[in-house]
Design an enzyme around this catalytic site. Structure first.
Site, PDB file in Angstrom:
ATOM      1  N   ARG A 140       0.345   4.133   1.073  1.00  0.00           N
ATOM      2  CA  ARG A 140       0.245   5.019   2.562  1.00  0.00           C
ATOM      3  C   ARG A 140       1.105   4.586   3.432  1.00  0.00           C
ATOM      4  NH1 ARG A 140      -5.979   4.069   2.798  1.00  0.00           N
ATOM      5  NH2 ARG A 140      -5.122   2.039   2.470  1.00  0.00           N
ATOM      6  N   HIS A 144      -1.671  -3.016   8.475  1.00  0.00           N
ATOM      7  CA  HIS A 144      -2.358  -1.792   8.621  1.00  0.00           C
ATOM      8  C   HIS A 144      -3.826  -1.787   8.573  1.00  0.00           C
ATOM      9  CE1 HIS A 144      -3.224  -0.697   4.344  1.00  0.00           C
ATOM     10  NE2 HIS A 144      -2.345  -1.483   3.882  1.00  0.00           N
ATOM     11  N   ASP A 199       0.932  -1.203  -0.123  1.00  0.00           N
ATOM     12  CA  ASP A 199      -0.166  -0.096   0.046  1.00  0.00           C
ATOM     13  C   ASP A 199       0.822   1.430  -0.157  1.00  0.00           C
ATOM     14  OD1 ASP A 199      -1.496   2.151   1.117  1.00  0.00           O
ATOM     15  OD2 ASP A 199      -3.287   0.560   1.532  1.00  0.00           O
ATOM     16  N   CYS A 254      -6.545  -1.626   5.203  1.00  0.00           N
ATOM     17  CA  CYS A 254      -5.835  -2.490   4.278  1.00  0.00           C
ATOM     18  C   CYS A 254      -6.543  -3.061   2.953  1.00  0.00           C
ATOM     19  CB  CYS A 254      -5.086  -3.666   4.696  1.00  0.00           C
ATOM     20  SG  CYS A 254      -4.156  -4.687   3.598  1.00  0.00           S
TER      21      CYS A 254
HETATM   22 CO    CO Z   1      -2.749  -3.252   2.709  1.00  0.00          CO
END
Ligand code: CO
Length: 213
Positions: free
Chosen positions: A46, A98, A44, A101
Site C-alpha cells: 500500500r 507508515h 508494504d 505497518c
Molecule cells: Co510496513
C-alpha cells in the site's frame, strides 16, 4: 487481482502514453540516473514510494524492506547506502514509515514468526529504548502509531552510524536525513521534522567513527 495479461497490456499503454508526451522519453531515461533522494520505505504493497510522492522514473533511488529498517549487518542496505552516497551523491536520505505497518504491529505481539523474528527484533529494541514513553500511552492504536514514528527516528540514527554516511557528512555536509510517515488512512505524507543532526550530537561520543581522512 490483475491478470498477468492485463499487467503487460497496461505496460504497453504506459509506454504509449510516455512516448505521446515525449518521443525521446526512454532515450533520455536510458542515458543514466542522477536522483537526489534515497528513499528507504516499507515493502508494504500500500506504500508505493513513487506514486505517493508523485515522482517520475529517475527521480528517486528506492530501497524497501519489511518495516523500513536499517540494520548494520544487512549487506543489502549497506550496499544501497554506499552506492547512493558515494556514486549518486544523493543530497537527501528519507526513512519513510507508515501507520498500520504489519511489521511494527507484529513486533508488539508475542508471536513466533520464524525468519521474521530476528528481523523484527530491531523494532522490539526500538520499543525498549523508548519504553518509558510508549508504556505511558494507554490507547493501543496511539502506542502503535508512536512506535511507527519512533522506529523512523531510530532508523534515521542508524543511517548516521554508517561509515559511508559519516564520511560524506564530514566532507560535504550531505546527505541530509529526513524522517517521514505515510498515513495509509488519509494518504497524507507527514514530515516528522526530526533534527537528526542534533539527535546525533547527543550520541556522537558513542557512534562517531573518528577523524575521516
Ligand atoms: Co510496513
Amino acid at each position: 487481482m490483475k491478470q498477468f495479461e492485463e499487467i503487460f497490456r497496461d505496460n504497453a499503454s504506459w509506454v504509449a502514453a510516455k512516448l505521446a508526451h515525449d518521443p525521446q522519453y526512454f532515450d533520455k531515461l536510458s542515458r543514466g540516473q542522477s536522483p537526489e533522494i534515497l528513499y528507504i520505505g516499507c515493502a508494504d504493497s500500500r506504500v508505493t514510494a513513487e506514486d505517493l510522492m508523485g515522482a517520475e522514473p529517475g527521480e528517486i533511488f528506492v530501497h524497501r524492506n519489511v518495516a523500513n529498517l536499517v540494520v548494520a549487518t544487512d549487506n543489502n542496505i549497506n550496499a544501497v547506502v554506499q552506492y547512493a552516497v558515494e556514486q549518486l551523491a544523493v543530497k537527501h536520505i528519507v526513512i519513510c514509515g507508515h501507520y498500520e505497518c504489519g511489521g511494527v504491529k507484529a513486533s508488539m505481539q508475542q508471536s513466533d514468526l520464524g525468519q521474521l523474528n530476528s528481523w523484527l527484533q530491531s523494532i522490539r529494541d526500538v520499543y525498549r529504548i523508548h519504553r518509558g514513553e510508549l508504556d505511558a500511552i494507554h490507547e493501543h492504536r496511539e502506542r502503535f502509531d508512536r512506535l511507527v514514528e519512533l522506529n523512523v527516528l531510530e532508523q534515521c540514527l542508524n543511517i548516521v552510524k554508517i561509515d559511508h554516511v559519516q564520511r560524506a557528512w564530514y566532507r560535504t555536509g550531505f546527505p541530509q536525513i529526513h524522517g517521514w510517515v505515510f498515513d495509509v488512512r488519509t494518504g497524507r505524507l507527514i514530515d516528522l521534522e526530526l533534527k537528526i543532526e542534533d539527535e546525533f550530537e547527543s550520541i556522537r561520543k558513542i557512534y562517531d567513527l573518528g577523524p575521516i581522512d
